[in-house]
Design a protein around this motif. Sequence first.
Motif, mmCIF file in Angstrom:
data_model
loop_
_atom_site.group_PDB
_atom_site.id
_atom_site.type_symbol
_atom_site.label_atom_id
_atom_site.label_comp_id
_atom_site.label_asym_id
_atom_site.label_seq_id
_atom_site.Cartn_x
_atom_site.Cartn_y
_atom_site.Cartn_z
ATOM 1 N N ARG A 56 0.729 -1.123 0.038
ATOM 2 C CA ARG A 56 0.126 0.154 0.199
ATOM 3 C C ARG A 56 0.954 1.264 0.012
ATOM 4 N NH1 ARG A 56 -4.791 -1.435 4.513
ATOM 5 N NH2 ARG A 56 -5.653 -3.351 3.386
ATOM 6 N N SER A 57 0.390 2.254 -0.825
ATOM 7 C CA SER A 57 1.058 3.619 -0.705
ATOM 8 C C SER A 57 2.308 3.632 -1.001
ATOM 9 C CB SER A 57 0.864 4.196 0.794
ATOM 10 O OG SER A 57 -0.601 4.265 1.031
ATOM 11 N N THR A 85 0.324 2.763 -5.895
ATOM 12 C CA THR A 85 -0.664 2.126 -5.277
ATOM 13 C C THR A 85 -1.192 2.868 -4.092
ATOM 14 O OG1 THR A 85 0.906 1.210 -3.531
ATOM 15 C CG2 THR A 85 0.709 0.209 -5.784
ATOM 16 N N GLY A 116 -4.954 2.151 -1.487
ATOM 17 C CA GLY A 116 -5.748 1.341 -0.416
ATOM 18 C C GLY A 116 -5.500 -0.114 -0.929
ATOM 19 N N ALA A 125 -3.540 -2.677 -3.943
ATOM 20 C CA ALA A 125 -2.109 -2.588 -4.479
ATOM 21 C C ALA A 125 -1.890 -3.886 -5.413
ATOM 22 C CB ALA A 125 -0.979 -2.888 -3.236
#
Length: 517
Positions: A90-91, A253, A255, A257
């Motif tokens: 994520r992120s 990406t 929430g 992925a």
Amino acid sequence: MAVSIARRLAAASACVLTLTLSISLMFPRCHADATAGSTAPEEPPHRRFEYKYSFKGPHLSQTDGSIPFWVHTGNAIPSADQVRITPSLRSQRGSVWTKNKVNFDHWEAEVTFRVSGRGRMGADGLAVWFTAEQGLDGPVYGSADHWNGVGIFFDSFDNDGKKNNPAIIVVGNNGNLVYDHQNDGTTQALGTCLRDFRNKPYPVRAKLTYYKETLTVMINNGFTPDKEDYEFCTKVDNMVIPKEGFFGISAATGGLADDHDVLSFLLFRLTDPGQQPPPPEAEIPKAEKDKYQEEFENFQHELDKKKEEFQKQHPDVQGEPIEDLYETVNDREIRQVFEGQNRIHMEIKQLHRQLAMILDEQRRYVSVITEEIGKKGTQAESGQAAGQQLGSVIAAQQEVLRSLNELKSSFYESLKQMGSAQHQQQGNAVGMGTYETMQHFNDIKEHLHLVKRDVEHLVQRAPSNPSEKVMKCPEPPPFPSCLSTVHFAVFVVIQSVLFCCYIMYKSQQEAAAKKFF
């Protein structure tokens, strides 16, 4: 009255004939010109591969993790065969950009990538850029906003909830617009098409062509390994982009992925057909040239040091040419001949051992038959027929023994010939390909075929001998059982009791553990 009408009809017909002739003289030429213009095929532009703006596996990255002529930032991970722009975490943000600017007007880029994830939906997507400046980091698919150029977005997450993703979107910007994330850029899109590029069996390929101010996007859906199986996605006419700029690939990406992997990026320069292609770059910059020259001198110095260390460790090979360290054609042929002779020698030894075993069995059969004849020699005339049969069997066995002894002696001769041939070839390796040596090998081959045929004949002949009926191998006594029925029953009962005790103990532990909740 009739005459005036006839004159008028004649005049009208003459006018019509004149107009028909004039039209027939004018329009065939126009029609021919149109036909000629439509049948003339349009020549494709000339393509030239630009390696300084491309990357492709294998050996995509260097030992230090960098990509030649490219720079990577963020969470991008280069490897030998691909560049993972973002991992499935994520992120994450990552990007790769060319180090040098592209300064040609028309180009074509072929991008091979793979977007894969566990979920039914992915996020956020991947983007291919051509901008005036490098967007090393930012909120737009891992790249900077307010870009000056064009971006081709492979959007995999549906932000506006219109069920129109995954999609391919072309968005242009002059450096003043802010990307509309909430609507997936549809309000700013110059062209779009719906294509599912996630979790495909083969890598997805995109062909981006910018020629004569027209951007064309072709897509390979990743269902076939055919590299040329492209289908039309979108086309943007009258598109003006900067004359010079950087190519880049970014991904991000959120929430959700996905793994965003780029396998290759190939860039081609396009020139008009019939136009002379631009010359390649004449000379690299002096600073870069000095750097390469310094690296070459350092490598040469290390190579000389390794040569000196090798000569110190191996003084016996000093002064020998490098070519002598490798196997020549004649040496390889000699080695193959020696290996073949060694295999033949091993086969002859194996046959010799088998013949020795057969001789031992035949001697045992003869001894058994002789004992039977001695026992039955005192019987009456009714046993004379059996004695005659046994006598014929003994004669046959003696004949077999004699033939086997001849085979054994022939094997000894073959072994001696093989040994002499090997010694002769070791002493004179140059004459390996002479006619006498080949004839000698052919003789050995024919001799082995004869031995094999004789052995097969003896094996087929052996079961027909009645001596097999005379001698019978004793049956082995029955082995006692290792475990009696009583012991087995006691073992089963003990195991059942232990299992029940374990179940009761486990249930008590679980009941005690539940009191704390």
